[in-house]
Design a protein around this motif. Structure first.
Motif, short mmCIF file in Angstrom:
data_model
loop_
_atom_site.label_atom_id
_atom_site.label_comp_id
_atom_site.label_asym_id
_atom_site.label_seq_id
_atom_site.Cartn_x
_atom_site.Cartn_y
_atom_site.Cartn_z
N CYS A 80 0.99 -1.33 -0.38
CA CYS A 80 0.13 -0.18 -0.29
C CYS A 80 1.08 0.96 0.40
O CYS A 80 1.38 1.63 -0.66
N GLY A 110 -11.43 0.07 9.19
CA GLY A 110 -10.28 1.35 8.48
C GLY A 110 -10.66 1.91 7.76
O GLY A 110 -10.44 3.34 7.75
N PRO A 129 -4.13 9.73 7.74
CA PRO A 129 -5.80 8.66 7.97
C PRO A 129 -5.96 8.75 9.16
O PRO A 129 -5.38 9.27 10.56
N ASP A 166 -9.57 7.93 17.51
CA ASP A 166 -8.63 8.27 18.29
C ASP A 166 -9.10 8.43 19.61
O ASP A 166 -9.95 8.37 20.90
N GLY A 185 -3.13 -6.39 12.55
CA GLY A 185 -3.71 -5.07 11.75
C GLY A 185 -4.09 -3.40 12.41
O GLY A 185 -3.49 -2.90 13.48
O1 KG4 Z 1 -2.92 -2.25 8.52
P1 KG4 Z 1 -2.75 -1.02 8.71
O2 KG4 Z 1 -1.54 -0.11 8.73
O3 KG4 Z 1 -2.36 -0.50 6.93
C1 KG4 Z 1 -3.13 -0.45 5.59
O4 KG4 Z 1 -4.93 -1.35 5.88
O5 KG4 Z 1 -3.84 0.00 5.53
O6 KG4 Z 1 -3.85 -0.26 8.56
C2 KG4 Z 1 -3.99 1.31 8.39
C3 KG4 Z 1 -5.63 1.34 9.27
C4 KG4 Z 1 -6.00 2.78 9.36
O7 KG4 Z 1 -7.88 2.65 8.48
C5 KG4 Z 1 -5.81 3.52 9.68
O8 KG4 Z 1 -6.30 4.83 9.70
C6 KG4 Z 1 -6.49 2.77 11.11
O9 KG4 Z 1 -5.85 1.74 10.64
N1 KG4 Z 1 -5.41 2.68 12.09
C7 KG4 Z 1 -6.77 3.10 13.66
C8 KG4 Z 1 -5.45 3.45 14.38
N2 KG4 Z 1 -4.71 3.46 13.53
C9 KG4 Z 1 -4.47 3.19 12.97
N3 KG4 Z 1 -7.68 3.68 13.46
C10 KG4 Z 1 -8.75 3.65 14.42
N4 KG4 Z 1 -7.42 3.70 15.83
C11 KG4 Z 1 -6.03 3.63 15.92
N5 KG4 Z 1 -5.62 3.75 16.51
#
Ligand code: KG4
Length: 342
Positions: free
Chosen positions: A15, A171, A186, A192, A278
């Protein structure tokens, strides 16, 4: 040459993070991640920009990973790379690099499924850190920007998706709702942070009625969007005045949706060994809710180190290590794929 163990170079480029890591006999030696800031101004990942940034990052990131690991490149036993799922252009950069590097070093090539990598991140050993991996069989709630799944893990290389989203990922729900509130991309971490100050019961948003263990988040996203649109018509400062409560209520709803199906899966399978993986697993509300449920339902809950929950190459290298033990190698003709099941 002296035998120094099985040394795997892992490459992740699915990604918007370019990452390389070195793992020896399951022990992490280095994990380098270059985030791409280029997407921030667009409020989401722009695939074409992502692949160009991967091209610029990949050589320095791999060089740094090898240097930090303190190894010579000739000590590498195999090169593992993310084959999919992900953005095709981005995957092509990592795949092509891995092929070239394995050819140059004359070592085997190992393909890794990104989702399997997220799960096996739980098995990364670190020097001086207690090693506490889950016992088989276990359930993994995989929640990231692109996936929301419940995975039944029978052993390192045998996993079955028993529930997954039929539309958006958790996400994505965080990020898209954050975007309509004007939060930076993001949005998950911003929601959060703001949620900590807000009332989770102030607003009620819709919950999906999907049978079985599958998820759906697109209805919640639409409900949130229309709710804001209607409220802003009455008061143009609605979002600014209620941001913390909006974030807390949104987060509360997403966590409830995630936990309801996870509880159902635990009950149906009788499995009490529960893990999470994740980027969304970094969410403090989700972590608290998981801990509360673990106490209540006597789960053995294992939450991985934050660094390994986000996209990273250490999880690709550890998966490569387990595949190396089974001699599961691929040919140079292997091509990446954008979508897949485990
Ligand atoms: O697994 P990851 O690094 O990669 C992808 O799948 O792209 O996940 C990224 C996702 C994003 O949607 C981001 O907003 C979410 O993880 N994310 C969170 C938090 N930290 C990262 N969502 C909610 N609360 C958080 N603290």
């Amino acid at each position: 040459m002296e035998n120094k163990g099985i040394t795997i170079l892992g490459i992740e480029s699915s990604c918007d993070d370019t990452s390389a890591a070195v793992i020896r006999d399951g022990m992490i030696l280095s994990n380098v991640v270059a985030n791409q800031r280029v997407h921030e101004e667009y409020g989401g990942v722009v695939p074409e920009l992502a692949s160009r940034a991967h091209q610029q990052n990949i050589i320095p990131v791999v060089e740094t990973a090898i240097k930090r690991a303190g190894i010579d490149r000739n000590e590498i036993s195999a090169v593992a790379f993310t084959r999919g799922p992900g953005l095709l252009g981005s995957l092509l950069v990592g795949t092509s690099f891995a092929k070239g590097f394995s050819l140059a070093l004359n070592v085997p090539l190992i393909e890794v499924n990104h989702l399997q990598g997220h799960v096996l991140a739980l098995f990364i050993r670190e020097n001086g850190v207690d090693y506490n991996p889950p016992k088989f069989p276990f359930l993994c709630l995989l929640v990231s920007g692109g996936n929301s799944q419940i995975i039944l893990v029978r052993d390192h290389l045998h996993m079955e998706v028993i529930g997954q989203t039929i539309d958006d990922a958790a996400g994505e729900a965080f990020d898209k709702c954050a975007k309509v509130m004007g939060l930076p991309y993001p949005g998950g971490p911003h929601v959060d942070k703001l949620a900590k100050e807000g009332n989770p019961l102030r607003f009620e948003f819709s919950r999906p009625r999907i049978p079985g263990l599958d998820y759906s988040f697109s209805g919640l996203k639409t409900n949130f969007l229309y709710f804001l649109r209607d409220e802003i018509r009455k008061n143009e400062n609605f979002v600014e005045e209620n941001k913390a409560d909006l974030c807390a209520s949104l987060q509360y709803t997403i966590i409830e949706i995630l936990l309801n199906k996870l509880k159902k899966a635990a009950k149906e399978t009788g499995i009490k060994e529960i893990t999470v993986a994740g980027g969304v697993s970094a969410n403090s509300g989700l972590r608290n809710a998981l801990m509360e449920n673990a106490k209540k339902h006597h789960w053995n809950l294992i939450i991985p180190k934050f660094e390994y929950t986000m996209d990273n190459a250490a999880m690709i290298a550890i998966t490569g290590y387990y595949k190396f033990l089974k001699q599961e190698f691929v040919e140079q003709s292997t091509v990446p794929f954008a979508r897949t099941q485990l």
